[in-house]
Design an enzyme around this catalytic site. Structure first.
Site, PDB file in Angstrom:
ATOM      1  N   LYS A   1      11.998  15.555 -12.311  1.00 60.78           N
ATOM      2  CA  LYS A   1      10.953  14.796 -11.625  1.00 60.78           C
ATOM      3  C   LYS A   1      10.896  15.120 -10.135  1.00 60.78           C
ATOM      4  O   LYS A   1      11.908  15.421  -9.518  1.00 60.78           O
ATOM      5  CB  LYS A   1      11.219  13.284 -11.788  1.00 60.78           C
ATOM      6  CG  LYS A   1      11.280  12.815 -13.223  1.00 60.78           C
ATOM      7  CD  LYS A   1       9.932  12.829 -13.884  1.00 60.78           C
ATOM      8  CE  LYS A   1       9.096  11.649 -13.485  1.00 60.78           C
ATOM      9  NZ  LYS A   1       8.965  10.628 -14.472  1.00 60.78           N
TER      10      LYS A   1
ATOM     11  N   GLU B   1       7.577  24.762 -16.352  1.00 58.03           N
ATOM     12  CA  GLU B   1       6.139  24.455 -16.306  1.00 58.03           C
ATOM     13  C   GLU B   1       5.901  23.225 -15.428  1.00 58.03           C
ATOM     14  O   GLU B   1       6.750  22.346 -15.377  1.00 58.03           O
ATOM     15  CB  GLU B   1       5.631  24.081 -17.712  1.00 58.03           C
ATOM     16  CG  GLU B   1       6.044  25.042 -18.789  1.00 58.03           C
ATOM     17  CD  GLU B   1       5.817  24.493 -20.201  1.00 58.03           C
ATOM     18  OE1 GLU B   1       5.314  23.355 -20.344  1.00 58.03           O
ATOM     19  OE2 GLU B   1       6.154  25.208 -21.147  1.00 58.03           O
TER      20      GLU B   1
ATOM     21  N   CYS C   1     -19.728  -0.871  15.089  1.00 56.05           N
ATOM     22  CA  CYS C   1     -19.957  -1.371  16.436  1.00 56.05           C
ATOM     23  C   CYS C   1     -21.219  -0.659  16.937  1.00 56.05           C
ATOM     24  O   CYS C   1     -21.320   0.556  16.868  1.00 56.05           O
ATOM     25  CB  CYS C   1     -18.769  -1.007  17.317  1.00 56.05           C
ATOM     26  SG  CYS C   1     -19.139  -1.132  19.073  1.00 56.05           S
TER      27      CYS C   1
ATOM     28  N   CYS D   1     -14.649  -3.380  22.353  1.00 59.18           N
ATOM     29  CA  CYS D   1     -15.577  -3.631  23.465  1.00 59.18           C
ATOM     30  C   CYS D   1     -16.277  -4.981  23.330  1.00 59.18           C
ATOM     31  O   CYS D   1     -17.082  -5.356  24.175  1.00 59.18           O
ATOM     32  CB  CYS D   1     -16.627  -2.530  23.534  1.00 59.18           C
ATOM     33  SG  CYS D   1     -17.807  -2.614  22.179  1.00 59.18           S
TER      34      CYS D   1
ATOM     35  N   LYS E   1       4.894  19.601 -14.680  1.00 58.32           N
ATOM     36  CA  LYS E   1       4.806  18.420 -15.551  1.00 58.32           C
ATOM     37  C   LYS E   1       3.540  17.663 -15.172  1.00 58.32           C
ATOM     38  O   LYS E   1       3.459  17.044 -14.120  1.00 58.32           O
ATOM     39  CB  LYS E   1       6.038  17.535 -15.388  1.00 58.32           C
ATOM     40  CG  LYS E   1       6.027  16.361 -16.340  1.00 58.32           C
ATOM     41  CD  LYS E   1       7.345  15.614 -16.324  1.00 58.32           C
ATOM     42  CE  LYS E   1       7.310  14.441 -17.286  1.00 58.32           C
ATOM     43  NZ  LYS E   1       6.246  13.478 -16.990  1.00 58.32           N
TER      44      LYS E   1
ATOM     45  N   CYS F   1     -19.165   1.993  23.724  1.00 54.66           N
ATOM     46  CA  CYS F   1     -17.866   1.384  23.395  1.00 54.66           C
ATOM     47  C   CYS F   1     -16.759   2.403  23.687  1.00 54.66           C
ATOM     48  O   CYS F   1     -16.838   3.548  23.230  1.00 54.66           O
ATOM     49  CB  CYS F   1     -17.864   1.005  21.916  1.00 54.66           C
ATOM     50  SG  CYS F   1     -16.228   0.597  21.286  1.00 54.66           S
TER      51      CYS F   1
ATOM     52  N   TYR G   1       0.620  22.755 -23.833  1.00 55.36           N
ATOM     53  CA  TYR G   1       1.951  23.256 -23.487  1.00 55.36           C
ATOM     54  C   TYR G   1       2.863  23.496 -24.680  1.00 55.36           C
ATOM     55  O   TYR G   1       4.013  23.875 -24.507  1.00 55.36           O
ATOM     56  CB  TYR G   1       2.638  22.322 -22.495  1.00 55.36           C
ATOM     57  CG  TYR G   1       2.723  20.878 -22.936  1.00 55.36           C
ATOM     58  CD1 TYR G   1       3.552  20.494 -23.976  1.00 55.36           C
ATOM     59  CD2 TYR G   1       1.974  19.895 -22.298  1.00 55.36           C
ATOM     60  CE1 TYR G   1       3.623  19.173 -24.378  1.00 55.36           C
ATOM     61  CE2 TYR G   1       2.039  18.571 -22.684  1.00 55.36           C
ATOM     62  CZ  TYR G   1       2.874  18.219 -23.733  1.00 55.36           C
ATOM     63  OH  TYR G   1       2.942  16.913 -24.130  1.00 55.36           O
TER      64      TYR G   1
ATOM     65  N   ASP H   1       0.704  14.941 -15.050  1.00 53.66           N
ATOM     66  CA  ASP H   1       0.744  13.485 -15.134  1.00 53.66           C
ATOM     67  C   ASP H   1      -0.558  13.013 -15.763  1.00 53.66           C
ATOM     68  O   ASP H   1      -1.494  12.599 -15.087  1.00 53.66           O
ATOM     69  CB  ASP H   1       0.911  12.914 -13.723  1.00 53.66           C
ATOM     70  CG  ASP H   1       1.390  11.483 -13.763  1.00 53.66           C
ATOM     71  OD1 ASP H   1       1.698  10.991 -14.863  1.00 53.66           O
ATOM     72  OD2 ASP H   1       1.443  10.851 -12.688  1.00 53.66           O
TER      73      ASP H   1
ATOM     74  N   CYS I   1     -16.908  -6.159  18.031  1.00 56.14           N
ATOM     75  CA  CYS I   1     -16.024  -4.994  18.068  1.00 56.14           C
ATOM     76  C   CYS I   1     -14.683  -5.363  18.719  1.00 56.14           C
ATOM     77  O   CYS I   1     -14.659  -5.940  19.811  1.00 56.14           O
ATOM     78  CB  CYS I   1     -16.700  -3.876  18.855  1.00 56.14           C
ATOM     79  SG  CYS I   1     -15.619  -2.486  19.177  1.00 56.14           S
TER      80      CYS I   1
END
Ligand code: 9MJ
Length: 690
Positions: A334, A131, A446, A431, A133, A451, A246, A135, A428
């Protein structure tokens, strides 16, 4: 639907009659709402609108307030939360909730299997169930005669905290079990599962917290844990919690023979059971399933951190027994971690297509689950301030799916005083143009439309596959052409001069010819592509399609008032406003004129689209159900829409096709009953031509 109960009239007989009427109405509403909630949250197959559901719930709340004795523990009204507790009580688990040993590679799994075979006296064959796992947060749900009476956290495995009121707010947790053909409802049943928050719910929750200046949750697991530990269950009720079950703890009666039988019984009682489970397979199949599960990990809507391998036969599980803290019959294999710590060497600022300045952390390269990560997005200055991120900080970095890695948090314990605070530049970085912070938005931008950084990004988008699709004009070449001054605006793409191209570095006669040819081909395009290619704020593929279908010509769109655009079904206000603003600008009008004058032809997609004519899906109503392994659901939907299909959620007589992935449930059953065309994933991809 049903007539609401009329207000009570006076007189003792009348009030008895009213009370009886109320009792029967309450029962009916409770049953119907329970069923609708289950259909919505577990089967993903609602048959009434949200508004109808809300009306029925409101009526039930009012009736239960008037007749409190009718408000049972399993009433759907209990899902909305109750006033706060002072503290959680604790309760012992009838059967301890053990944790799992970990495995990290196939050697560990083979060792696990060998140990089991050694311990068993006979040489019977042992099959396993594997199955995902999850988290999340482990919980135990106690049902007596089919009604949820208590929910607890795992706690130390022996004693947990009582979080019944919070768990009742989780819409996919049955408050009352469905009677089942598969298995009788046991008098006492302890069900175990993992409470989770899905990725999209997590993101919405954190966005809301950011808006309210509340600390963000680092990941969905923390968000789920924090939500379950609320003393005020009305807060829990606002959180997008979900569950997968589960296993069982204590169960009265004879119980189940195998893991498979147990999970199928739980499913029939109304619990969500994960769909990616391999039942009763040998060790080789377990090992290959691990690779498959790891492969689809990124496509799941929730986080999994491995696979749990369990002996399928419950009599064998009992024979094997347990060690002090973990069972001998199960192990958690894991996945490699998706998070690692590293150091921020620098913070640089990138300029995007619309001028947005994005701070990016330059990291000491670190390998995360096999991929080297050396940059992580920091999103914007607010995010940096909120997480207090500084140059030279040691940070936890997360990589999830194909999204850009991000900094989860700073390990403040590692600070030594050499950290440097970061500030957004006032001009910026590309530019030197002025930077403006947009009101209501965290982004700084910007404001110089020409630019070079913006220009490059805009041009890349303009010629990209989904835009005008100029074959061979990729990122590097766009950058080079901008730097050489050959591209200064969209219109330049169509007037590129072969002689000037040939003089460029890495550009031979053949490449120049190919590019000129690709540009020529791109001149015959569609209105939808062109609108998308322009890169107007908030105008993605969908808005571009709606605009082209509604107005038909670029001239109509350029002249359309806000109200007409906003009135299009499916068009957002922000998109409508951005379209009007864009075409109001005389420079943009001139830009479009110049492109059209250079010979670009915009075919109207809605009148004649090659894609739609060719496709078996055009004009068809399609439902996607189950899990698709090789394509994300959103992507499948977009592709279908591109081919002219309408994708809907419920199966009905009007449905033309049902595309069924693995573990498709009630929708597939319904499609079979109605005799609707069904496609599996392979056939679907073949029909799409991918
Ligand atoms: C999770 N976390 O998904 C178990 N789990 O079984 C699954 N945890 C478990 N099984 C026995 N799928 C102890 C824990």
């Amino acid at each position: 639907m049903n007539e609401p109960l009329k207000p009570a009239a006076s007189g003792p007989d009348q009030s008895v009659a009213d009370s009886e009427k109320a009792a029967s109405r309450v029962k009916k509403l409770q049953e119907e709402l329970t069923d609708h909630s289950y259909r919505y949250h577990v089967l993903d197959d609602p048959i009434i609108s949200d508004a109808e559901y809300d009306r029925m719930l409101k009526e039930l709340v009012a009736l239960e307030e008037e007749y409190p004795h009718l408000s049972t523990d399993d009433s759907p009204t209990k899902r909305v939360g109750a006033p706060p507790l002072d503290a959680f009580e604790t309760a012992d688990h009838r059967v301890p909730m053990l944790s799992l040993d970990n495995a990290f590679d196939t050697d560990d799994i083979q060792e696990f299997s060998k140990r089991i075979l050694r311990m068993l006296k006979s040489d019977q064959q042992v099959l396993f169930t594997a199955e995902p796992k999850l988290d999340g947060v482990a919980v135990e749900l106690t049902y007596e005669n089919g009604v949820l009476i208590q929910a607890t956290t795992r706690g130390d495995g022996v004693t947990g905290e009582v979080i019944t009121r919070n768990v009742r707010t989780i819409a996919s947790v049955p408050l009352k079990l469905n009677a089942s053909e598969r298995s009788d409802i046991p008098e006492h049943l302890d069900v175990r599962g993992e409470v989770i928050i899905r990725q999209n719910g997590f993101e919405t929750l954190n966005q809301e917290r950011a808006r309210n200046n509340e600390p963000l949750f680092a990941n969905p697991r923390n968000a789920a844990a924090g939500s379950l530990r609320q003393l005020d269950s009305r807060i829990t009720a606002q959180r997008p919690l979900d569950i997968f079950v589960y296993g069982v703890g204590f169960i009265s009666g004879t119980g189940y023979a195998t893991q498979e039988e147990m999970l199928l019984a739980l499913k029939s009682f109304g619990f969500p059971v994960n769909e990616h489970i391999q039942y009763a397979v040998n060790l080789d199949a377990v090992i290959s399933f691990y690779t498959r599960l790891e492969g689809i990990r990124d496509t799941l809507e929730y986080e999994i951190d491995g696979m749990v391998v369990k002996v399928d036969d419950i009599a064998i599980q009992q024979e094997l027994g347990q060690k002090i803290k973990s069972p001998r019959w199960a192990i958690a294999w894991k996945f490699p971690a998706m998070e690692e710590t590293t150091i921020i060497r620098d913070i640089r600022v990138q300029v995007g297509r619309t001028g947005t300045l994005t701070p990016v952390a330059i990291l000491d390269p670190v390998s995360i689950a096999g991929v080297t990560v050396s940059r992580a997005t920091l999103h914007n200055m607010d995010e940096i301030t909120r997480k207090d991120i500084r140059i030279h900080d040691t940070v936890l970095v997360m990589r999830a799916g194909d999204v850009i890695p991000k900094v989860v948090k700073v390990i403040t314990e590692k600070r030594d005083g050499n950290e440097i605070m970061f500030q957004m530049p006032e001009s910026c970085p590309v530019c030197d143009g002025p930077v403006r912070r947009v009101e209501d938005e965290a982004a700084a931008r910007c404001t110089n439309f020409s630019c070079p950084a913006q220009l490059k990004e805009r041009l890349r988008h303009f010629v990209s596959k989904k835009g005008l699709d100029v074959d061979g004009l990729g990122t590097r070449l766009v950058d080079q052409l901008v730097e050489e001054g050959l591209l200064t605006a969209f219109g330049d793409v169509f007037t590129l001069d072969r002689h000037r191209l040939v003089g460029l570095e890495r550009m031979g006669d053949k490449s120049a010819d190919n590019l000129i040819q690709a540009v020529r081909e791109a001149k015959n395009t569609t209105l939808r592509r062109f609108l998308f290619a322009l890169g107007i704020d908030h105008v993605g593929e969908n808005a571009a399609r709606l605009l082209s279908q509604t107005f038909g010509t670029i001239e109509e769109i350029m002249a359309a008032p806000f109200d007409d655009i906003q009135a299009i079904h499916g068009m957002g206000d922000k998109s409508a406003m951005a379209v009007v603003e864009f075409f109001k600008n005389p420079e943009n009008q001139a830009m479009v004129r110049r492109i059209l004058e250079s010979g670009v032809v915009l075919e109207n997609d809605s009148m004649a689209s090659e894609e739609q004519e060719e496709s078996a899906f055009s004009g068809k109503t399609v439902v996607l159900t189950g899990t698709l392994e090789t394509i994300k659901r959103g992507e499948a939907k977009a592709l279908l829409e591109q081919k002219g299909a309408m994708v809907t959620s419920g199966v009905s007589k009007k449905t033309d096709w049902v595309i069924a992935g693995t573990k498709a449930g009630s929708k597939l059953d319904k499609a079979r009953t109605l005799g609707i065309n069904i496609l599996d994933e392979q056939a679907f991809l073949k029909m799409l031509g991918t």
